[in-house]
Write a protein that holds these residues in place. Structure first.
Motif, PDB file in Angstrom:
ATOM      1  N   ARG A 137     -32.301  -8.207 -18.927  1.00 44.50           N
ATOM      2  CA  ARG A 137     -32.146  -7.477 -17.795  1.00 44.50           C
ATOM      3  C   ARG A 137     -30.629  -7.528 -17.568  1.00 44.50           C
ATOM      4  O   ARG A 137     -29.914  -8.456 -17.864  1.00 44.50           O
ATOM      5  CB  ARG A 137     -33.042  -7.857 -16.662  1.00 44.50           C
ATOM      6  N   ILE A 138     -30.082  -6.410 -16.862  1.00 46.88           N
ATOM      7  CA  ILE A 138     -28.781  -6.653 -16.384  1.00 46.88           C
ATOM      8  C   ILE A 138     -28.344  -7.893 -15.558  1.00 46.88           C
ATOM      9  O   ILE A 138     -29.210  -8.011 -14.654  1.00 46.88           O
ATOM     10  CB  ILE A 138     -28.383  -5.447 -15.425  1.00 46.88           C
ATOM     11  N   GLY A 139     -27.465  -8.584 -15.706  1.00 49.27           N
ATOM     12  CA  GLY A 139     -26.875  -9.664 -15.035  1.00 49.27           C
ATOM     13  C   GLY A 139     -27.366 -10.949 -15.689  1.00 49.27           C
ATOM     14  O   GLY A 139     -27.059 -12.027 -15.268  1.00 49.27           O
ATOM     15  N   ASN A 140     -28.400 -11.050 -16.530  1.00 52.99           N
ATOM     16  CA  ASN A 140     -28.889 -12.270 -17.153  1.00 52.99           C
ATOM     17  C   ASN A 140     -27.722 -12.980 -17.884  1.00 52.99           C
ATOM     18  O   ASN A 140     -27.852 -14.292 -17.653  1.00 52.99           O
ATOM     19  CB  ASN A 140     -30.009 -11.907 -18.277  1.00 52.99           C
ATOM     20  N   ALA A 141     -26.810 -12.333 -18.493  1.00 54.29           N
ATOM     21  CA  ALA A 141     -25.960 -13.088 -19.208  1.00 54.29           C
ATOM     22  C   ALA A 141     -24.922 -13.840 -18.341  1.00 54.29           C
ATOM     23  O   ALA A 141     -24.595 -14.925 -18.391  1.00 54.29           O
ATOM     24  CB  ALA A 141     -25.258 -12.227 -20.243  1.00 54.29           C
ATOM     25  N   THR A 142     -24.546 -13.105 -17.287  1.00 51.54           N
ATOM     26  CA  THR A 142     -23.642 -13.574 -16.232  1.00 51.54           C
ATOM     27  C   THR A 142     -24.324 -14.906 -15.506  1.00 51.54           C
ATOM     28  O   THR A 142     -23.643 -15.949 -15.387  1.00 51.54           O
ATOM     29  CB  THR A 142     -23.405 -12.564 -15.301  1.00 51.54           C
ATOM     30  N   LEU A 143     -25.670 -14.642 -15.200  1.00 50.13           N
ATOM     31  CA  LEU A 143     -26.328 -16.016 -14.486  1.00 50.13           C
ATOM     32  C   LEU A 143     -26.398 -17.045 -15.541  1.00 50.13           C
ATOM     33  O   LEU A 143     -26.287 -18.189 -15.127  1.00 50.13           O
ATOM     34  CB  LEU A 143     -27.708 -15.442 -14.272  1.00 50.13           C
ATOM     35  N   ALA A 144     -26.828 -16.571 -16.796  1.00 39.52           N
ATOM     36  CA  ALA A 144     -26.712 -18.028 -17.804  1.00 39.52           C
ATOM     37  C   ALA A 144     -25.531 -18.644 -18.099  1.00 39.52           C
ATOM     38  O   ALA A 144     -25.424 -19.816 -18.001  1.00 39.52           O
ATOM     39  CB  ALA A 144     -27.263 -17.540 -19.195  1.00 39.52           C
ATOM     40  N   ARG A 145     -24.275 -17.903 -17.967  1.00 38.99           N
ATOM     41  CA  ARG A 145     -22.894 -18.522 -18.068  1.00 38.99           C
ATOM     42  C   ARG A 145     -22.796 -19.371 -16.805  1.00 38.99           C
ATOM     43  O   ARG A 145     -22.233 -20.438 -16.996  1.00 38.99           O
ATOM     44  CB  ARG A 145     -22.149 -17.140 -17.999  1.00 38.99           C
ATOM     45  N   TYR A 146     -23.026 -18.754 -15.715  1.00 34.68           N
ATOM     46  CA  TYR A 146     -22.794 -19.736 -14.556  1.00 34.68           C
ATOM     47  C   TYR A 146     -23.629 -21.094 -14.806  1.00 34.68           C
ATOM     48  O   TYR A 146     -23.068 -22.001 -14.296  1.00 34.68           O
ATOM     49  CB  TYR A 146     -23.681 -18.882 -13.297  1.00 34.68           C
ATOM     50  N   PHE A 147     -24.791 -21.113 -15.164  1.00 33.80           N
ATOM     51  CA  PHE A 147     -25.638 -22.318 -15.411  1.00 33.80           C
ATOM     52  C   PHE A 147     -24.709 -23.344 -16.342  1.00 33.80           C
ATOM     53  O   PHE A 147     -24.280 -24.348 -16.119  1.00 33.80           O
ATOM     54  CB  PHE A 147     -26.820 -22.002 -15.879  1.00 33.80           C
ATOM     55  N   PHE A 148     -24.523 -22.673 -17.388  1.00 33.18           N
ATOM     56  CA  PHE A 148     -24.054 -23.563 -18.422  1.00 33.18           C
ATOM     57  C   PHE A 148     -22.667 -24.019 -18.483  1.00 33.18           C
ATOM     58  O   PHE A 148     -22.222 -25.212 -18.827  1.00 33.18           O
ATOM     59  CB  PHE A 148     -24.232 -22.621 -19.856  1.00 33.18           C
ATOM     60  N   LYS A 149     -21.702 -23.128 -17.500  1.00 31.39           N
ATOM     61  CA  LYS A 149     -20.511 -23.827 -17.247  1.00 31.39           C
ATOM     62  C   LYS A 149     -20.623 -25.021 -16.413  1.00 31.39           C
ATOM     63  O   LYS A 149     -19.477 -25.757 -16.120  1.00 31.39           O
ATOM     64  CB  LYS A 149     -19.764 -22.578 -16.512  1.00 31.39           C
TER      65      LYS A 149
END
Length: 378
Positions: A137-149
């Motif tokens: 889904r749109i936004g999944n990659a952005t959310l994942a980066r937020y967590f892993f950072k």
């Protein structure tokens, strides 16, 4: 690592159900057995009811036998609860916080908690099942980066998960350990007794599709493949054991369309922990016709009960099930190839030889490797 550490383990744990929760609880047990002090933190609300496709989010019994009791603090959609969880962890003053991460829905909560802990010099690492969900889904990659950072380290359980982290340009230190065997479901059951209990012909060529049912798991492909078995395997039986999250009407329609109702034993419900052994004991082979995957807990349950697996070449599944050694690997979304593999498995009487391979292969998936990899990050 000989030094005892204080660990806060965050993720789904009892009373929440499912493979992620089972793995988290078993992980907690492993740390306790190694002498660590473990404090579990889980959800007050994991998913809002309108987002949860199943009948219940809750388990009737824990798999960790009381080794760790999880404190319920985190509401996945209430930021105030994230602040409360962060404050509670500060009070516990752990040496390390371990997040169980499996999809971006939880990234805002987990990422916010981890950032708050980082400002207090508390280290956070992630044990990662999936980086991105099967349904993108749109936004999944952005959310994942937020967590892993917000992480100071990560442990992945398949090479394909590591590739997803590379794609997101996650740079924190990383370790790899394969998904361990699910060994929390007791000993194997007696096959004859299991078949009697489940009302399965003792002489049937029995296959098992196990776990909650979503489209990416490909049950509809497996049902289509059965249409090619009638002449070759007239006494086959497919055991479907799991709750429908998706595709129920599609699968039931195909079963009726192909006239194979008499070959199907459908248990469309969540299978409690104390009944899991019966389903695997009743089966000659486990079928995983996944359309996409990273790794699979079902394969590791099959290894525990020493049942061969026929699965597709997606994600990390071929890493776990070596072709013609512990099972058979086929292309995804190909009902003809799947039917041919099933026919070959039974006509060539491959079960006994593949069981020997399963017994050899399962040695590589003990809990020590995962616990060692996590400890290396502490």
């Amino acid at each position: 690592m000989n030094k005892s550490r204080s660990i806060v383990l965050i993720g789904p744990m009892y009373p929440y159900r499912g493979g992620i929760a089972h793995l988290t609880e078993r992980m907690a047990m492993g740390f306790v057995e190694r002498g660590h002090d473990v404090h579990g933190i889980t959800f007050t609300r994991q998913y809002p009811e309108f987002l949860f496709p199943g009948q219940s989010q809750y388990e009737s019994k824990s798999v960790n036998h009381g080794a760790v009791k999880a404190e319920r603090l985190i509401d996945s959609i209430n930021p105030y609860s994230w602040w409360k969880a962060k404050k509670r962890i500060q009070e516990l003053a752990p040496d390390i916080v371990i997040f169980r991460y499996w999809q971006p829905f939880f990234a805002p909560a987990f990422g916010k908690i981890a950032r708050g802990l980082s400002s207090h010099k508390i280290k956070s690492i992630a044990v990662v099942d999936n980086v991105l969900p099967h349904e993108r889904r749109i936004g999944n990659a952005t959310l994942a980066r937020y967590f892993f950072k917000a992480m100071q380290g990560s442990v992945v359980m398949s090479e394909s998960v590591g590739e997803d982290l590379d794609m997101l340009k996650v740079t924190c230190p990383r370790s790899f350990a394969p998904h361990p065997i699910y060994d929390s479901f007791g000993e194997s059951a007696n096959p004859a007794e299991a078949r009697k209990k489940l009302q399965i012909d003792p002489d049937a060529q029995a296959m098992l599709f196990f776990g909650f049912i979503r489209r990416y798991k490909g049950l509809h492909v497996l049902i289509e493949s059965l249409n090619h078995l009638q002449d070759k395997l007239p006494n086959y039986c497919l055991i479907i054991a799991g709750e429908f999250y998706e595709d129920e009407d599609l699968c039931r329609t195909k079963i009726e369309q192909f006239g194979i109702t008499n070959h199907i034993r459908l248990f469309d419900q969540y299978i409690p922990n104390d009944q899991v052994a019966d389903y695997f004991a009743a089966a000659d082979v486990v079928i995983q016709p996944y359309l996409s995957a990273t790794q699979s807990g079902v394969a590791q349950v099959a290894y525990h009960f020493e049942v061969p697996v026929i699965t597709t070449d997606v994600g990390g599944l071929a890493e776990v099930i070596p072709h013609e050694k512990a099972g058979l690997i086929i292309p995804p979304n190909d009902p003809v190839a799947l039917s041919e593999a099933i026919i070959r498995y039974f006509s060539e009487k491959m079960q006994d030889d593949l069981i020997k391979g399963v017994k050899l292969q399962k040695r590589h998936f003990g809990w020590e490797r995962l616990l060692d990899a996590i400890e290396s990050m502490m």
